[in-house]
Design a protein around this motif. Structure first.
Motif, PDB file in Angstrom:
ATOM      1  N   LEU A 243      -5.402  -3.512  -8.392  1.00 41.43           N
ATOM      2  CA  LEU A 243      -5.998  -2.402  -7.648  1.00 41.43           C
ATOM      3  C   LEU A 243      -5.356  -1.069  -8.019  1.00 41.43           C
ATOM      4  CD1 LEU A 243      -6.451  -4.052  -4.133  1.00 41.43           C
ATOM      5  CD2 LEU A 243      -8.208  -3.589  -5.853  1.00 41.43           C
ATOM      6  N   TYR A 244      -4.045  -1.079  -8.243  1.00 38.35           N
ATOM      7  CA  TYR A 244      -3.399   0.148  -8.720  1.00 38.35           C
ATOM      8  C   TYR A 244      -3.849   0.471 -10.152  1.00 38.35           C
ATOM      9  CZ  TYR A 244      -0.406   0.700  -4.669  1.00 38.35           C
ATOM     10  OH  TYR A 244       0.062   0.923  -3.390  1.00 38.35           O
TER      11      TYR A 244
ATOM     12  N   ALA B 212       0.809  -1.226   0.000  1.00 37.37           N
ATOM     13  CA  ALA B 212       0.000   0.000   0.000  1.00 37.37           C
ATOM     14  C   ALA B 212       0.841   1.274   0.000  1.00 37.37           C
ATOM     15  CB  ALA B 212      -0.934   0.002   1.214  1.00 37.37           C
ATOM     16  N   LEU B 213       2.155   1.175   0.170  1.00 37.19           N
ATOM     17  CA  LEU B 213       2.997   2.372   0.271  1.00 37.19           C
ATOM     18  C   LEU B 213       2.888   3.308  -0.943  1.00 37.19           C
ATOM     19  CD1 LEU B 213       6.236   1.011   2.001  1.00 37.19           C
ATOM     20  CD2 LEU B 213       4.501   2.560   2.951  1.00 37.19           C
ATOM     21  N   PRO B 214       2.878   2.778  -2.180  1.00 39.85           N
ATOM     22  CA  PRO B 214       2.688   3.713  -3.304  1.00 39.85           C
ATOM     23  C   PRO B 214       1.365   4.465  -3.221  1.00 39.85           C
ATOM     24  CG  PRO B 214       3.536   1.615  -4.096  1.00 39.85           C
ATOM     25  CD  PRO B 214       3.174   1.411  -2.655  1.00 39.85           C
ATOM     26  N   ALA B 215       0.322   3.800  -2.729  1.00 36.86           N
ATOM     27  CA  ALA B 215      -0.981   4.461  -2.589  1.00 36.86           C
ATOM     28  C   ALA B 215      -0.913   5.561  -1.537  1.00 36.86           C
ATOM     29  CB  ALA B 215      -2.049   3.435  -2.213  1.00 36.86           C
ATOM     30  N   VAL B 216      -0.137   5.329  -0.486  1.00 38.91           N
ATOM     31  CA  VAL B 216       0.038   6.356   0.545  1.00 38.91           C
ATOM     32  C   VAL B 216       0.707   7.588  -0.062  1.00 38.91           C
ATOM     33  CG1 VAL B 216       1.209   6.916   2.718  1.00 38.91           C
ATOM     34  CG2 VAL B 216       0.106   4.681   2.429  1.00 38.91           C
TER      35      VAL B 216
ATOM     36  N   PHE C  26      -2.156  13.953  -3.391  1.00 38.51           N
ATOM     37  CA  PHE C  26      -3.515  14.399  -3.691  1.00 38.51           C
ATOM     38  C   PHE C  26      -4.013  15.423  -2.674  1.00 38.51           C
ATOM     39  CE2 PHE C  26      -8.141  13.991  -3.324  1.00 38.51           C
ATOM     40  CZ  PHE C  26      -8.527  14.189  -4.642  1.00 38.51           C
ATOM     41  N   PHE C  27      -3.711  15.187  -1.391  1.00 39.79           N
ATOM     42  CA  PHE C  27      -4.225  16.054  -0.341  1.00 39.79           C
ATOM     43  C   PHE C  27      -3.307  17.243  -0.019  1.00 39.79           C
ATOM     44  CE2 PHE C  27      -6.547  12.090   0.633  1.00 39.79           C
ATOM     45  CZ  PHE C  27      -7.844  12.597   0.574  1.00 39.79           C
ATOM     46  N   SER C  28      -2.059  17.175  -0.481  1.00 34.88           N
ATOM     47  CA  SER C  28      -1.131  18.254  -0.134  1.00 34.88           C
ATOM     48  C   SER C  28      -0.894  19.244  -1.269  1.00 34.88           C
ATOM     49  CB  SER C  28       0.213  17.675   0.320  1.00 34.88           C
ATOM     50  OG  SER C  28       0.846  16.972  -0.747  1.00 34.88           O
ATOM     51  N   ARG C  29      -1.125  18.806  -2.510  1.00 38.15           N
ATOM     52  CA  ARG C  29      -0.891  19.677  -3.655  1.00 38.15           C
ATOM     53  C   ARG C  29      -2.208  20.181  -4.221  1.00 38.15           C
ATOM     54  NH1 ARG C  29       2.809  16.381  -7.682  1.00 38.15           N
ATOM     55  NH2 ARG C  29       2.330  18.208  -8.946  1.00 38.15           N
ATOM     56  N   HIS C  30      -2.189  21.389  -4.725  1.00 39.89           N
ATOM     57  CA  HIS C  30      -3.403  21.991  -5.290  1.00 39.89           C
ATOM     58  C   HIS C  30      -3.047  22.696  -6.600  1.00 39.89           C
ATOM     59  CE1 HIS C  30      -5.461  21.199  -1.485  1.00 39.89           C
ATOM     60  NE2 HIS C  30      -4.388  21.694  -0.882  1.00 39.89           N
ATOM     61  N   ASP C  31      -3.101  21.940  -7.683  1.00 37.83           N
ATOM     62  CA  ASP C  31      -2.896  22.550  -8.996  1.00 37.83           C
ATOM     63  C   ASP C  31      -3.835  21.888  -9.990  1.00 37.83           C
ATOM     64  OD1 ASP C  31      -1.379  20.390 -10.630  1.00 37.83           O
ATOM     65  OD2 ASP C  31      -0.219  20.505  -8.768  1.00 37.83           O
TER      66      ASP C  31
ATOM     67  N   ASN D  81      -1.113  14.399 -13.192  1.00 40.14           N
ATOM     68  CA  ASN D  81       0.220  14.084 -12.685  1.00 40.14           C
ATOM     69  C   ASN D  81       0.243  12.811 -11.845  1.00 40.14           C
ATOM     70  OD1 ASN D  81       1.272  16.382 -13.918  1.00 40.14           O
ATOM     71  ND2 ASN D  81       0.998  17.661 -12.094  1.00 40.14           N
ATOM     72  N   LEU D  82      -0.898  12.446 -11.267  1.00 39.01           N
ATOM     73  CA  LEU D  82      -0.964  11.236 -10.454  1.00 39.01           C
ATOM     74  C   LEU D  82      -1.153   9.976 -11.299  1.00 39.01           C
ATOM     75  CD1 LEU D  82      -3.123  12.435  -7.418  1.00 39.01           C
ATOM     76  CD2 LEU D  82      -0.643  12.096  -7.513  1.00 39.01           C
ATOM     77  N   LEU D  83      -1.419  10.157 -12.582  1.00 39.70           N
ATOM     78  CA  LEU D  83      -1.571   8.998 -13.461  1.00 39.70           C
ATOM     79  C   LEU D  83      -0.273   8.195 -13.553  1.00 39.70           C
ATOM     80  CD1 LEU D  83      -3.636  10.489 -16.417  1.00 39.70           C
ATOM     81  CD2 LEU D  83      -4.358   8.700 -14.836  1.00 39.70           C
ATOM     82  N   GLU D  84       0.848   8.902 -13.640  1.00 38.18           N
ATOM     83  CA  GLU D  84       2.131   8.215 -13.810  1.00 38.18           C
ATOM     84  C   GLU D  84       2.481   7.319 -12.619  1.00 38.18           C
ATOM     85  OE1 GLU D  84       6.815   9.206 -14.807  1.00 38.18           O
ATOM     86  OE2 GLU D  84       5.269  10.720 -15.111  1.00 38.18           O
ATOM     87  N   PRO D  85       2.455   7.829 -11.350  1.00 34.89           N
ATOM     88  CA  PRO D  85       2.814   6.933 -10.244  1.00 34.89           C
ATOM     89  C   PRO D  85       1.849   5.766 -10.051  1.00 34.89           C
ATOM     90  CG  PRO D  85       2.039   9.053  -9.411  1.00 34.89           C
ATOM     91  CD  PRO D  85       2.240   9.207 -10.886  1.00 34.89           C
ATOM     92  N   SER D  86       0.558   5.973 -10.317  1.00 33.63           N
ATOM     93  CA  SER D  86      -0.400   4.871 -10.161  1.00 33.63           C
ATOM     94  C   SER D  86      -0.185   3.814 -11.242  1.00 33.63           C
ATOM     95  CB  SER D  86      -1.840   5.394 -10.202  1.00 33.63           C
ATOM     96  OG  SER D  86      -2.100   6.060 -11.434  1.00 33.63           O
ATOM     97  N   GLY D  87       0.063   4.258 -12.481  1.00 28.71           N
ATOM     98  CA  GLY D  87       0.318   3.313 -13.557  1.00 28.71           C
ATOM     99  C   GLY D  87       1.623   2.554 -13.372  1.00 28.71           C
ATOM    100  N   GLU D  88       2.650   3.258 -12.910  1.00 31.97           N
ATOM    101  CA  GLU D  88       3.940   2.605 -12.686  1.00 31.97           C
ATOM    102  C   GLU D  88       3.852   1.582 -11.556  1.00 31.97           C
ATOM    103  OE1 GLU D  88       6.927   5.561 -12.103  1.00 31.97           O
ATOM    104  OE2 GLU D  88       7.051   6.075 -14.237  1.00 31.97           O
ATOM    105  N   ALA D  89       3.097   1.907 -10.504  1.00 37.12           N
ATOM    106  CA  ALA D  89       2.935   0.958  -9.400  1.00 37.12           C
ATOM    107  C   ALA D  89       2.266  -0.319  -9.897  1.00 37.12           C
ATOM    108  CB  ALA D  89       2.111   1.591  -8.282  1.00 37.12           C
ATOM    109  N   SER D  90       1.229  -0.171 -10.723  1.00 38.44           N
ATOM    110  CA  SER D  90       0.539  -1.337 -11.272  1.00 38.44           C
ATOM    111  C   SER D  90       1.471  -2.170 -12.140  1.00 38.44           C
ATOM    112  CB  SER D  90      -0.672  -0.870 -12.092  1.00 38.44           C
ATOM    113  OG  SER D  90      -1.340  -1.971 -12.668  1.00 38.44           O
TER     114      SER D  90
END
Length: 199
Positions: free
Chosen positions: A84-85, A15-19, A25-30, A36-45
């Motif tokens: 799940l990723y 679950a660490l990549p999801a963390v 998601f909760f700390s950045r606002h742009d 931008n979150l597509l890349e880390p989720s796809g790479e984790a999968s």
């Protein structure tokens, strides 16, 4: 008790990549956050899928080591985490393009079709990841789970289609453990068949 704690610890590691994604998601606002979150989720999968597929040939290459045997024992959990990723990646993708209307318009794009192919190949694998499914399907379970190789191939091409031919070397680097171990497995099976023909 020890086995229970080990399973919980293992799922925590998965679950660490999801963390990390949630933290961004909760700390950045742009305005491009979801994209931008597509890349880390796809790479984790993709990377978890590669690890799951490496388990069996790695145990063949290193039969005396406990690590590969542990991977084989836990590869279904790793595969489920990869799926799940993939779900998270899909949700972020749909949200980033503002809904299903835009999704329909992009279905003809090569990288989108390849992404859907990889996800579709992983769906029956996740659905049959339980012990009950293994008992029910018997030999067909292994045949069905060869779809994981189709998912890996589609993921490879999905990355190349997104980033272009110039990134092929980078993608190959990610997939190199799987490619080398798959080649070793094919070679070993060929040698075994050749020896059986001799006798």
């Amino acid at each position: 008790m020890r086995a229970f704690l080990m399973r919980r610890w293992f799922w925590f590691v998965l679950a660490l990549p999801a963390v990390g994604i949630a933290a961004q998601f909760f700390s950045r606002h742009d305005e491009h956050l979801l994209h931008n979150l597509l890349e880390p989720s796809g790479e984790a999968s993709a990377r978890l899928l590669i690890i799951a597929l490496c388990a069996t040939p790695l145990s063949m290459a290193l039969p005396g080591w406990r690590g590969p045997r542990w991977l084989v024992h836990n590869r279904r959990a790793i595969g489920v985490a990869a799926f799940l990723y993939g779900v998270l990646h899909l949700v972020l993708y749909v949200a980033s393009i503002a809904g299903f209307g835009a999704l329909w318009n992009q279905l003809g794009w090569t990288y989108v079709l390849l992404g859907w192919l990889a996800f579709a190949a992983m769906m029956p694998l996740a659905a049959t990841s339980t012990n009950g499914a293994v008992r029910l399907l018997r030999r067909n379970w292994k045949r069905l789970h060869r779809l994981a190789y189709l998912a890996a191939a589609a993921t490879f091409l999905h990355w190349v289609a997104i980033y272009g031919v110039g990134i092929v070397g980078n993608v190959l680097l990610n997939f190199s453990p799987l490619l080398l171990l798959a080649a070793y497995r094919i070679w070993r099976n060929w040698v075994g068949q050749a020896r059986n023909r001799e006798f």
